[in-house]
Design an enzyme around this catalytic site. Structure first.
Site, short mmCIF file in Angstrom:
data_model
loop_
_atom_site.label_atom_id
_atom_site.label_comp_id
_atom_site.label_asym_id
_atom_site.label_seq_id
_atom_site.Cartn_x
_atom_site.Cartn_y
_atom_site.Cartn_z
N ARG A 177 0.80 -1.11 -0.15
CA ARG A 177 -0.09 0.10 0.09
C ARG A 177 0.93 1.23 0.15
NH1 ARG A 177 -4.15 0.14 4.83
NH2 ARG A 177 -2.66 1.08 6.35
N ARG A 184 -1.71 8.95 11.97
CA ARG A 184 -3.06 8.68 12.56
C ARG A 184 -3.49 9.52 13.68
NH1 ARG A 184 -3.92 2.89 10.90
NH2 ARG A 184 -1.78 2.38 9.67
N ASP A 257 -7.55 5.23 15.24
CA ASP A 257 -6.34 4.93 14.66
C ASP A 257 -6.74 4.67 13.23
OD1 ASP A 257 -8.01 2.74 15.88
OD2 ASP A 257 -7.01 1.27 14.95
N ASN A 258 -7.77 4.64 12.68
CA ASN A 258 -7.99 4.60 11.30
C ASN A 258 -8.32 5.80 10.67
OD1 ASN A 258 -7.63 1.97 11.11
ND2 ASN A 258 -9.71 1.45 11.58
N ASP A 267 -7.37 2.37 5.91
CA ASP A 267 -7.85 1.12 6.39
C ASP A 267 -9.16 0.44 6.02
OD1 ASP A 267 -5.22 0.49 7.40
OD2 ASP A 267 -5.94 0.97 9.53
#
Ligand code: AMP
Ligand code: MG
Length: 490
Positions: A177, A184, A257-258, A267
């Site tokens: 990716r 984040r 965290d996303n 994510d």
């Protein structure tokens, strides 16, 4: 290591500048690698040779097992609120940042792997990923990119040849990716907690400076750079959320965290596109309360940004009351910017000329959404069929409503504004990764058959251009597809 094309240069700026957030780590070997899909266009953008990436060494890079000299892969530390509950130590449990590349436009981009084996952050997890969910991320992120929505990109998915135990045994895979960065909100939560534990904001400040340099360089020269950083992230997220809402995208797991600092979507887990318009739409099997339902997404983003603001307070002002006041003001900008971006987007979707007033446009949109909800109308088809109505053929759009009478009145008023169908077709996708098509492609690919995946990718890579032979990619799921459920257990 030898055999790697010398032109591949991987920097390790993140690890160098923020060692407290980086654990040096290696990818696990893959018993029998097979490249399933490679993004040639993205490879070229990164100045990587697609033919070389298909070679054994190239595939080794995509698995993290063959690295250029000087590369220093790391697992990144972060914390996060998951479904509202704070987890102080998450981090890359099955992912690695291989390093940063400079793309052909001169931008620094992270090259990152998902599914590359257990790391010290793996907790109970096996560190692995499987073909279906990694291809799902590939399809959906590339569809988002093709629609012009900020997102991480997918460079490749490689099957490892290792069996991975999920509910049933699945073929293992690694996703390569690319992102503007992997910073984040959770990275800041981790650094802020680290600061509280060690009595210094040194790490937090370095992280904020790193984020400013990479994503919001204008903030560096502001009176208050850290407040300016916060404002820039608020603006970026408000605009991103508007883009999601305009295309009916449901992220599914908007934990802190996303959520990125760069403003990119990240994510892709239980994400999916809404078909019948309904703000309460939820697909994720673990989202029992509907916390991350379609219509809740802007409010959740705002909540996440409040958590981000909390981490920055000690940098914004040493007087905590003043810091809170400044951050609160800046956060208020989220709603304003979101509303502006969303209404501007809706005006474009409806092809409304500029002389239509703000009040007229808002009223029209509000009534339309009520009609779409009442009629459970397919959100994506609606806007394309509506453009046809502006060209004189209202048959298809009328047919989307079981009871077209109420819609008729709205249609008449909308037409009186003189909408521009060509403008509409440039912003309303005809091909999105529809759930039944995604499932079909993933099931086939999991069984070794890649053609449905390639066909779907081709359709969603040019989402606005109607092409012959792609009719089925523009259709909602057949009724027998049933209620759709997505899973986090990736
Ligand atoms: P995600 O749902 O992908 O955003 O992941 C949430 C957290 O769980 C992150 O810290 C991941 O690294 C971790 N995680 C998810 N799946 C696994 C796995 N199979 N093994 C180890 N860690 C995992
Ligand atoms: Mg995550």
């Amino acid at each position: 290591m030898t055999g790697v094309k010398p032109a591949v240069v991987l920097d390790n700026r993140f690890a160098r500048e923020l060692p407290e957030l980086a654990v040096e780590w290696q990818a696990e070997a893959a018993p029998s690698p097979r490249l399933l899909v490679l993004n040639d266009a993205l490879a070229l953008e990164l100045d990587l040779d697609p033919a070389w990436l298909r070679s054994p060494d190239g595939v080794g890079l995509l698995l993290g097992t063959v690295l250029p000299d000087g590369a220093k892969p790391v697992a990144q530390a972060y914390a996060g609120h998951q479904f509202g509950g704070y987890v102080p130590r998450l981090g890359d449990g099955r992912a690695l940042l291989l390093g940063e590349l400079v793309d052909t436009g001169g931008q620094l981009r992270d090259l990152h792997l998902k599914g590359s084996g257990r790391t010290p952050f793996a907790r109970g997890g096996d560190g692995l990923a499987v073909v279906g969910p990694m291809l799902r991320e590939y399809i959906v992120s590339e569809a988002m990119h093709a629609m012009g929505i900020p997102t991480t990109r997918s460079l490749a998915v490689t099957a490892t040849g290792r069996g991975v135990l999920r509910e049933t045994p699945q073929p293992g895979a690694v996703l390569a990716r690319v992102a503007a960065s992997h910073l984040r909100v959770g990275s800041f939560q981790y650094a802020a907690a680290y600061g509280r534990a060690t009595g210094t904001t040194d790490l937090l400040r370095r992280l904020a400076d790193h984020a400013i340099a990479r994503h919001h360089p204008g903030a560096a020269t502001a009176d208050n750079p850290y407040l300016a950083l916060f404002e820039a992230v608020v603006t970026g997220q408000a605009e991103l959320l508007a883009r999601w809402m305009l295309v009916g995208f449901i992220h599914g797991v908007m934990n802190t965290d996303n959520m990125t600092i760069s403003g990119e979507t990240i994510d892709y887990g239980p994400c999916a596109f809404m078909e019948a318009y309904d703000p309460a739409t939820v697909f994720s099997s673990i989202d029992h309360g509907g916390r991350y339902a379609y219509g809740n997404q802007p409010a959740v983003a705002e909540w996440n940004l409040a958590r981000f603001a909390e981490t920055l307070l000690p940098l914004i002002d040493e007087d905590s009351e003043r810091a809170v006041a400044s951050a609160t003001d800046a956060l208020a900008g989220f709603r304003t910017r979101f509303q502006e971006a969303w209404l501007a987007g809706m005006r474009a979707k409806l092809g409304l000329p500029e002389d239509v007033s703000h009040e007229q446009a808002s009223g029209l949109v509000e009534e339309l959404l009520k009609l779409l909800l009442a009629g459970r109308v397919d959100y994506t088809s609606f806007f394309r069929d509506l453009a046809q109505a502006a060209r004189g053929d209202a048959g298809p759009v009328r047919n989307l409503f079981a009871e077209p009478e109420a819609f008729e009145d709205w249609l008449t008023r909308w037409r009186a504004f003189g909408p521009a169908p060509d403008t509409m077709d440039r912003v309303n996708p005809v091909y999105i990764p529809r759930n039944h098509l995604v499932e079909e492609a993933l099931a086939a690919a999991t069984g070794g058959e890649l053609e449905p995946l390639d066909d779907l990718l081709e359709a969603v890579s040019a989402p606005y251009d109607v092409r012959p032979g792609l009719q089925r990619y523009a259709q909602p799921a057949p009724p027998d597809f049933g209620a759709y459920r997505t899973f986090c257990g990736t």
